[in-house]
Design a protein around this motif. Structure first.
Motif, PDB file in Angstrom:
ATOM      1  N   UNK A 153       0.808  -1.223   0.000  1.00 31.58           N
ATOM      2  CA  UNK A 153       0.000   0.000   0.000  1.00 31.58           C
ATOM      3  C   UNK A 153       0.842   1.273   0.000  1.00 31.58           C
ATOM      4  N   UNK A 154       2.098   1.163   0.433  1.00 33.55           N
ATOM      5  CA  UNK A 154       2.947   2.350   0.451  1.00 33.55           C
ATOM      6  C   UNK A 154       3.826   2.438  -0.797  1.00 33.55           C
ATOM      7  N   UNK A 155       3.550   1.617  -1.785  1.00 35.79           N
ATOM      8  CA  UNK A 155       4.324   1.652  -3.012  1.00 35.79           C
ATOM      9  C   UNK A 155       5.603   0.839  -2.939  1.00 35.79           C
ATOM     10  N   UNK A 156       5.843   0.170  -1.788  1.00 34.39           N
ATOM     11  CA  UNK A 156       7.047  -0.672  -1.654  1.00 34.39           C
ATOM     12  C   UNK A 156       6.784  -2.023  -2.333  1.00 34.39           C
ATOM     13  N   UNK A 157       7.878  -2.643  -2.762  1.00 36.82           N
ATOM     14  CA  UNK A 157       7.758  -3.998  -3.313  1.00 36.82           C
ATOM     15  C   UNK A 157       7.599  -4.961  -2.145  1.00 36.82           C
ATOM     16  N   UNK A 158       6.408  -5.511  -1.997  1.00 35.53           N
ATOM     17  CA  UNK A 158       6.127  -6.438  -0.898  1.00 35.53           C
ATOM     18  C   UNK A 158       5.461  -7.676  -1.472  1.00 35.53           C
ATOM     19  N   UNK A 159       5.830  -8.827  -0.946  1.00 37.98           N
ATOM     20  CA  UNK A 159       5.311 -10.053  -1.531  1.00 37.98           C
ATOM     21  C   UNK A 159       5.371 -11.173  -0.511  1.00 37.98           C
ATOM     22  N   UNK A 160       4.381 -12.061  -0.561  1.00 41.96           N
ATOM     23  CA  UNK A 160       4.400 -13.221   0.342  1.00 41.96           C
ATOM     24  C   UNK A 160       5.380 -14.239  -0.229  1.00 41.96           C
ATOM     25  N   UNK A 161       6.251 -14.682   0.645  1.00 44.70           N
ATOM     26  CA  UNK A 161       7.338 -15.547   0.183  1.00 44.70           C
ATOM     27  C   UNK A 161       7.874 -16.345   1.360  1.00 44.70           C
ATOM     28  N   UNK A 162       8.411 -17.482   1.073  1.00 42.37           N
ATOM     29  CA  UNK A 162       9.213 -18.173   2.076  1.00 42.37           C
ATOM     30  C   UNK A 162      10.320 -18.921   1.358  1.00 42.37           C
ATOM     31  N   UNK A 163      11.241 -19.457   2.171  1.00 37.71           N
ATOM     32  CA  UNK A 163      12.281 -20.268   1.558  1.00 37.71           C
ATOM     33  C   UNK A 163      11.620 -21.506   0.976  1.00 37.71           C
ATOM     34  N   UNK A 164      12.011 -21.861  -0.221  1.00 39.93           N
ATOM     35  CA  UNK A 164      11.406 -23.032  -0.854  1.00 39.93           C
ATOM     36  C   UNK A 164      11.835 -24.324  -0.167  1.00 39.93           C
ATOM     37  N   UNK A 165      12.840 -24.252   0.664  1.00 37.21           N
ATOM     38  CA  UNK A 165      13.294 -25.449   1.373  1.00 37.21           C
ATOM     39  C   UNK A 165      14.169 -25.039   2.564  1.00 37.21           C
ATOM     40  N   UNK A 166      13.571 -24.689   3.691  1.00 32.73           N
ATOM     41  CA  UNK A 166      14.395 -24.431   4.884  1.00 32.73           C
ATOM     42  C   UNK A 166      14.925 -25.751   5.446  1.00 32.73           C
ATOM     43  N   UNK A 167      16.056 -25.684   6.113  1.00 31.85           N
ATOM     44  CA  UNK A 167      16.658 -26.896   6.686  1.00 31.85           C
ATOM     45  C   UNK A 167      17.117 -26.629   8.117  1.00 31.85           C
ATOM     46  N   UNK A 168      16.909 -27.622   8.968  1.00 36.05           N
ATOM     47  CA  UNK A 168      17.374 -27.519  10.349  1.00 36.05           C
ATOM     48  C   UNK A 168      18.224 -28.722  10.711  1.00 36.05           C
ATOM     49  N   UNK A 169      18.771 -28.689  11.916  1.00 36.14           N
ATOM     50  CA  UNK A 169      19.618 -29.793  12.397  1.00 36.14           C
ATOM     51  C   UNK A 169      18.911 -30.462  13.569  1.00 36.14           C
ATOM     52  N   UNK A 170      18.772 -31.770  13.492  1.00 35.44           N
ATOM     53  CA  UNK A 170      18.038 -32.483  14.540  1.00 35.44           C
ATOM     54  C   UNK A 170      18.909 -32.688  15.772  1.00 35.44           C
ATOM     55  N   UNK A 171      18.238 -32.866  16.891  1.00 34.46           N
ATOM     56  CA  UNK A 171      18.938 -33.058  18.171  1.00 34.46           C
ATOM     57  C   UNK A 171      19.797 -34.326  18.170  1.00 34.46           C
TER      58      UNK A 171
END
Lengths: 325, 438
Positions: B312-330
């Motif tokens: 709404x303020x003219x900024x480039x804004x978009x819904x997005x996420x990493x296509x594949x986040x990765x974590x390390x298991x305990x």
């Protein structure tokens, strides 16, 4: 099954089991001449022990676990807090759950009613002895039963697409007013999915009834003919009563199939549009894998199990009751 | 979403030969392999096919070359299988060392709450992840200490270099024929669609039989009417936001009006999203809302462009996420080595591999070329523009465990005219309140 009167089947060889007589098998050894049973005969139990172990580990234990979890709010990991009857209460208070149960009633008509009626009709048509090409018809009509759900869905999605062959054919025949959004309508999609289920189940029912017809003694048909019975009269007087056992099996399995309906509906609409085609199994899946509420999913599973058992008992009672009458 | 681009094998090989950025960084650790020791690093992601799968195969191969004695043993399952089984997999004593869990409460939120992932803040500082990525992207992998808020607290997963911004594809030929410009505001988009409709062209190809595509136009409108910060706070459960307070009723009203005005194809509820895609690339529609990576033949791609509505303020804004986040298991025995892997798969070298495979990267990739694929260059331009303004917004449906299901079902009712925008908002609010408690 209560035993039949033994004196009716008394022969020179002694007492003969009624099943052997009915099947035309040579008389078996006389019961009177059997050796006396040992007091502690454990061998039979040892023979069935492996099966019992598998049955217990893979069926009984999970069953008991499932019932236990249905009284908890277990999320699938870690401890399972006691939740009392709340999961069962929510099945009746949650409108989506209630809709799923109501939809099952509709699916029973399509998964059980339609295939049995159509299967009976078809079996009566092609089951007469000496009919040419029966093997071909049997194979073609049974084919949907052996197709995987994914294949079934690909076929029907293509056929029933808004611009698909069904709507195109209706338009070409001047029946354009019948065109519909078959798989995207709030009012008819559940029925259409039910019809797809009917198409799949039909082959099984037909094959079951065909096998049953083959087992009906030809003398009965001959007697009906001598009495001047028409083919319709012959169907109702000979074929239908002779298929009572097969009908019980078909009804039991197809009603249970309706209670467990998941794959076809999930692959096409995932319960939509909106919630118009949700089923108890879809709700169960969502509870377990989307909401991470395994307790609620287990409760739904227990309700489905209970309903299936009741239906089975009712059908068996009806059939056995009539048979004994 | 799966990407289908022309693979450039030679370019990939050349890319892999480049020196790794940040590989074997800053000293050793007790979790690093000793001289001559052989280590198998197990990794699980949700990219079993396509260029995304090739990306992981190539990156893993490159990582192994830079770490003698290390083998990356990859398991790839479908996204749906990952979402439904990730908690059980992560809780297993033999869990993969590196695991891909979706953003939001069903993935990283649940795993962090169950203490199944290793906190990554230490490694984020060591490898400068917070300066490498837009904070709006990394925030999606963060969970508060009490486990009740997302977007803040500890980093539990690292975004890989693969991006997934939502956008709207357009048919350049049709736009040109109609003498229209590429829209950047909601008003311009609605004007273009009205013109298309008047000329008998389907304004927006949409297929809702499989439900999920409703999210794209709805989120695009939401992004256009509500500032990114407000949307982020809602998704993360920060403050006491309501669905109505973020402009959902207005956005839902816009979508319903589009449906009533015939901007979507007839019988959109009976069309699958893949059929809608086919229709668009066959030249039947002016716009097609989707995730990146949708493409057709080279000729079809050449007549296709992509854009996202500005905020709404003219900024480039978009819904997005990493296509594949990765974590390390305990249960991972080689945490430091696994962190090195995360650093590599989110770094510039991996970015170059992504670009050469036609995959949109989260970061600006120097020394690489998008080649002659104009559609991909268009996607890259959009991604860079949003990243530069830190305008990424987490997907709205990450706000609760069940929001996506609720939204999809209610969305079909909204488009069919069986539910008012107010009732739609109320349905989403009911889901939000049930999860967050209010």
């Amino acid at each position: 099954m209560p035993s039949t009167a033994p004196d009716v089947l008394l022969t020179d060889a002694g007492l003969v089991r009624p099943a052997s007589v009915a099947a035309g098998i040579a008389p078996g050894p006389a019961v009177a001449s059997r050796p006396r049973r040992r007091k502690t005969d454990l061998w039979p139990y040892l023979y069935v022990l492996p099966v019992l172990a598998v049955f217990g580990v893979f069926l009984l234990v999970p069953l008991v676990q499932g019932i236990w979890y249905s009284f908890t709010s277990w999320d699938g990991i870690g401890p399972a807090p006691w939740a009392g009857l709340s999961n069962y209460i929510s099945i009746w208070t949650n409108p989506v759950m209630r809709e799923g149960l109501a939809n099952t009633g509709v699916l029973v008509l399509f998964y059980a009613g339609a295939p049995i009626v159509a299967g009976l009709f078809t079996a009566a048509l092609i089951g007469r002895r000496g009919m040419r090409g029966m093997g071909f018809y049997r194979t073609v009509l049974f084919l949907p039963q052996v197709l995987s759900s994914v294949v079934v869905i690909v076929i029907w999605r293509l056929l029933l697409a808004p611009a698909g062959p069904v709507n195109q054919s209706l338009g070409a025949m001047g029946l354009g007013f019948l065109r519909a959004d078959w798989l995207g309508s709030f009012s008819i999609t559940l029925d259409v999915l039910g019809l797809i289920g009917s198409w799949v189940a039909f082959g099984f029912c037909m094959l079951l009834f065909l096998a049953g017809i083959q087992a009906i003694p030809t003398e009965l048909y001959d007697a009906a003919k001598v009495d001047g019975a028409s083919p319709v009269r012959e169907f109702f007087a000979v074929t239908l009563p002779g298929l009572r056992g097969q009908m019980a099996v078909a009804m039991t399995l197809s009603v249970i199939g309706a209670f467990q309906a998941f794959d076809i509906i999930w692959l096409v609409t995932q319960g939509g549009p909106g919630t118009s085609s949700v089923t108890p199994a879809i709700n169960l899946y969502n509870d377990a894998f989307v909401s991470q509420n395994v307790g609620a999913a287990a409760a739904m599973g227990v309700v489905m199990l209970g309903a299936s058992l009741v239906v089975t008992l009712v059908i068996v009672r009806l059939v056995e009751g009539r048979r004994n009458a | 979403m799966k990407h289908r681009r022309h693979v450039l094998p030679l370019a990939v090989v050349a890319t892999l030969a480049l020196p790794p950025a940040g590989a074997m960084a800053q000293g050793s650790s007790r979790h690093l392999p000793a001289q001559g020791q052989h280590i198998t690093l197990t990794e699980l992601d949700w990219n079993p096919t396509g260029p995304d799968s090739t990306f992981f195969n190539e990156v893993n191969k490159a990582f192994e070359q830079q770490h003698p004695g290390v083998t990356v043993q990859r398991t790839a399952i479908s996204f749906n299988a990952d979402v439904s089984t990730i908690r059980l997999r992560a809780a297993s004593p033999s869990a993969p060392c590196i695991i891909g869990a979706n953003e939001g409460w069903s993935g990283v939120g649940a795993l962090a709450k169950d203490n199944l992932l290793v906190p990554l803040n230490k490694y984020a500082q060591q490898y400068h992840w917070f300066t490498r990525y837009p904070t709006a992207v990394l925030a999606q992998q963060m969970v508060s200490a009490n486990g009740k808020e997302l977007g803040t607290g500890t980093l539990y997963e690292m975004a890989t270099v693969l991006a997934g911004p939502q956008s709207i594809y357009y048919n350049k030929q049709l736009l040109s024929q109609l003498h229209l410009a590429v829209p950047s505001t909601l008003a311009q988009l609605e004007h273009d669609m009205a013109v298309a409709k008047a000329h008998g062209i389907v304004p927006m190809e949409l297929g809702l039989q499989d439900q999920v595509q409703i999210t794209v136009p709805l989120y695009q409108v939401l992004d256009a009417v509500t500032p990114a910060k407000q949307l982020s706070n809602f998704v993360y459960g920060i403050g006491k936001p309501t669905v109505a307070s973020i402009g959902m009723t207005k956005a839902a009203g816009v979508i319903q009006t589009w449906a009533k005005d015939g901007y979507f194809p007839k019988d959109e509820l009976g069309i699958s999203s893949s059929q809608a895609q086919n229709n668009f690339f066959a030249g039947q529609g002016l716009f097609f809302p989707a995730w990146p990576g949708y493409s057709g033949t080279a000729a079809q791609d050449a007549r296709t462009g992509v854009f996202a509505l500005d905020g709404p303020n003219g900024r480039a804004e978009d819904q997005d996420n990493s296509n594949q986040p990765l974590g390390i298991t305990r249960s991972c025995k080689y945490v430091s080595l696994a962190a090195q892997y995360l650093n590599y798969v989110s770094g510039p070298a991996a970015g170059r591999v992504a670009v050469h495979l036609g995959l949109v990267p989260q970061i600006s990739v120097q020394g690489s070329s998008a080649g002659g694929d104009l559609l991909f260059r268009s996607e890259l331009g959009l991604a860079n523009r949003v990243a530069a303004s830190n305008g990424y917004v987490p997907y709205f449906d990450l706000s609760t465990l069940t929001m996506l299901t609720t939204l999809e079902r209610a969305g079909q009712s909204l488009v069919a005219g069986r539910m008012t925008p107010q009732a739609f908002t109320a349905a989403l609010q009911s889901d939000y309140s049930a999860f967050h408690g209010s």
